[in-house]
Design an enzyme around this catalytic site. Structure first.
Site, PDB file in Angstrom:
ATOM      1  N   GLY A   1      -5.132  -1.840  -1.506  1.00  0.00           N
ATOM      2  CA  GLY A   1      -4.447  -1.033  -1.104  1.00  0.00           C
ATOM      3  C   GLY A   1      -5.931  -0.033   0.167  1.00  0.00           C
ATOM      4  O   GLY A   1      -7.049   0.067  -0.276  1.00  0.00           O
TER       5      GLY A   1
ATOM      6  N   ASP B   1       0.994  -1.392   0.158  1.00  0.00           N
ATOM      7  CA  ASP B   1       0.466   0.642   0.077  1.00  0.00           C
ATOM      8  C   ASP B   1       1.027   1.529  -0.208  1.00  0.00           C
ATOM      9  O   ASP B   1       0.238   2.581  -0.213  1.00  0.00           O
ATOM     10  CB  ASP B   1      -1.170   0.061   1.310  1.00  0.00           C
ATOM     11  CG  ASP B   1      -2.434  -1.268   0.775  1.00  0.00           C
ATOM     12  OD1 ASP B   1      -2.239  -1.920   0.088  1.00  0.00           O
ATOM     13  OD2 ASP B   1      -2.123  -1.538   1.967  1.00  0.00           O
TER      14      ASP B   1
END
Length: 359
Positions: free
Chosen positions: A184, A141
């Protein structure tokens, strides 16, 4: 501090580049005459009596290891030792067991590889047990503060970009709108970077509110220009238009993001009349061989971590800033959580190219 025996563990979700870190740490420590012990399955390995470990040697941890995805030590992203779920449904503080396991190994210091959640737990354990710890940031991420890049992000973006490269020809062949859902957790860095690199027409990230009307307007403009297809990238943490989270509940009761791509695809089809198809990349962004960038970053981070142990600098996290490896306080890195800056260079790049961000 002249440490002679150090431990290393991977914690949280896996990603590409972890084995490059392990290799770098083992070789750098060996050059100093130290012994390196790998703790298996993250903090879970320290619950066992005796702790689950393996001795790591340069002969065993060679260049071939670095090419592999995942982590040879295993990892866990479940079971917070300060609130560990028990069979009867209760939560128990088992942190002292972790501390006892560490002390049983006779380690002078430990290298913890993790994300912000793992660091919060590991840092608390280190303070409680007087454990000398250095952290190495890894997360696809790229949302850990104080570092421009974390290990695993580059590979995740490369996989997502390649997916767009492969979706484009089939989209053009069938006059379709292709929606790619990427990982994400709460930040849109993967979607943003891959969307630009992969030629997406629309990029939806959790940091920027969107409307289907705006997305539909962009897709109509693409088709009016004479192109018969469009590419849309959406981060898994994007919410529905009414603010709801799209999650999947697994058999163990855990809920995780997943499914927003199907939602967006249906909304686009209804708003534009286009034929849509959805691809969810999921864990292929985590488990593949690392890019050269993640191998380099992981190796450089590992060498710096070993140097910090030698210098007696603990409670620190290695970080990449201004083309070099530095170290920062772990607490500062956790506190400076890094979402996409809506005024950032990449967001400006999107707007300059005419890529719709849905707003």
């Amino acid at each position: 501090m002249a440490a002679k025996r150090i431990g290393i563990l991977t914690s949280g979700g896996d990603c590409a580049g972890l084995n490059a870190i392990i290799r770098g740490a083992v070789h750098a420590a060996h050059k100093k005459g130290w012994e390196t012990v790998g703790i298996l399955n993250g903090t879970a390995g320290l619950f066992k009596t005796p702790p689950a470990v393996r001795t790591l040697t340069p002969l065993e941890i060679d260049g071939q290891i670095m090419r592999q995805g995942g982590t040879i030590l295993g990892t866990t992203n479940k079971g917070n030792p300060f609130a560990f779920p028990m069979a009867d449904g209760s939560l128990k503080d088992r942190s002292n067991e972790i501390v006892d396991g560490f002390k049983a190994l006779g380690l002078d210091a430990i290298i913890g590889i993790g994300g912000d959640g793992s660091f919060a737990i590991l840092s608390k354990l280190a303070k409680q047990g007087g454990i000398n710890m250095v952290g190495i940031p890894k997360t696809i991420d790229n949302d850990i503060g104080m570092t421009e890049f974390s290990v695993g992000f580059d590979t995740a973006v490369a996989v997502a970009t390649e997916a767009l490269d492969r979706l484009q020809p089939t989209a053009a062949s069938h006059d379709r709108v292709m929606i790619l859902e990427v990982m994400g957790r709460d930040a849109g860095h993967i979607a943003l970077a891959a969307g630009i690199a992969g030629g997406a027409d629309v990029i939806l990230i959790p940091e920027i509110p969107y409307s289907i009307e705006s997305v539909a307007k962009k897709i109509k403009a693409v088709k009016d220009s004479g192109r018969n297809f469009a590419l849309v990238v959406v981060s898994e943490a994007v919410k529905t238009t009414d603010g709801g989270k799209v999650q999947t509940e697994y058999t163990d009761g855990e809920k995780r993001y997943g499914g927003i791509g199907q939602y967006i695809g249906a909304q686009i089809a209804e708003a534009t009349g286009s034929e849509t198809r959805v691809t969810v990349l999921g864990h292929v962004q985590r488990g593949c061989p690392p890019t050269y960038n993640d191998r380099l970053l992981g190796t450089a981070f590992a060498v710096k971590a070993v140097d910090l142990i030698e210098e007696g600098k603990f409670g620190r996290m290695v970080a990449w800033q201004n083309r070099q490896v530095i170290d920062v306080a772990i607490e500062d890195a956790i506190a400076a959580y890094q979402q996409v800056d809506i005024d950032s260079t990449l967001v400006h790049t999107c707007r300059a190219l005419g890529i719709s961000l849905g707003d």
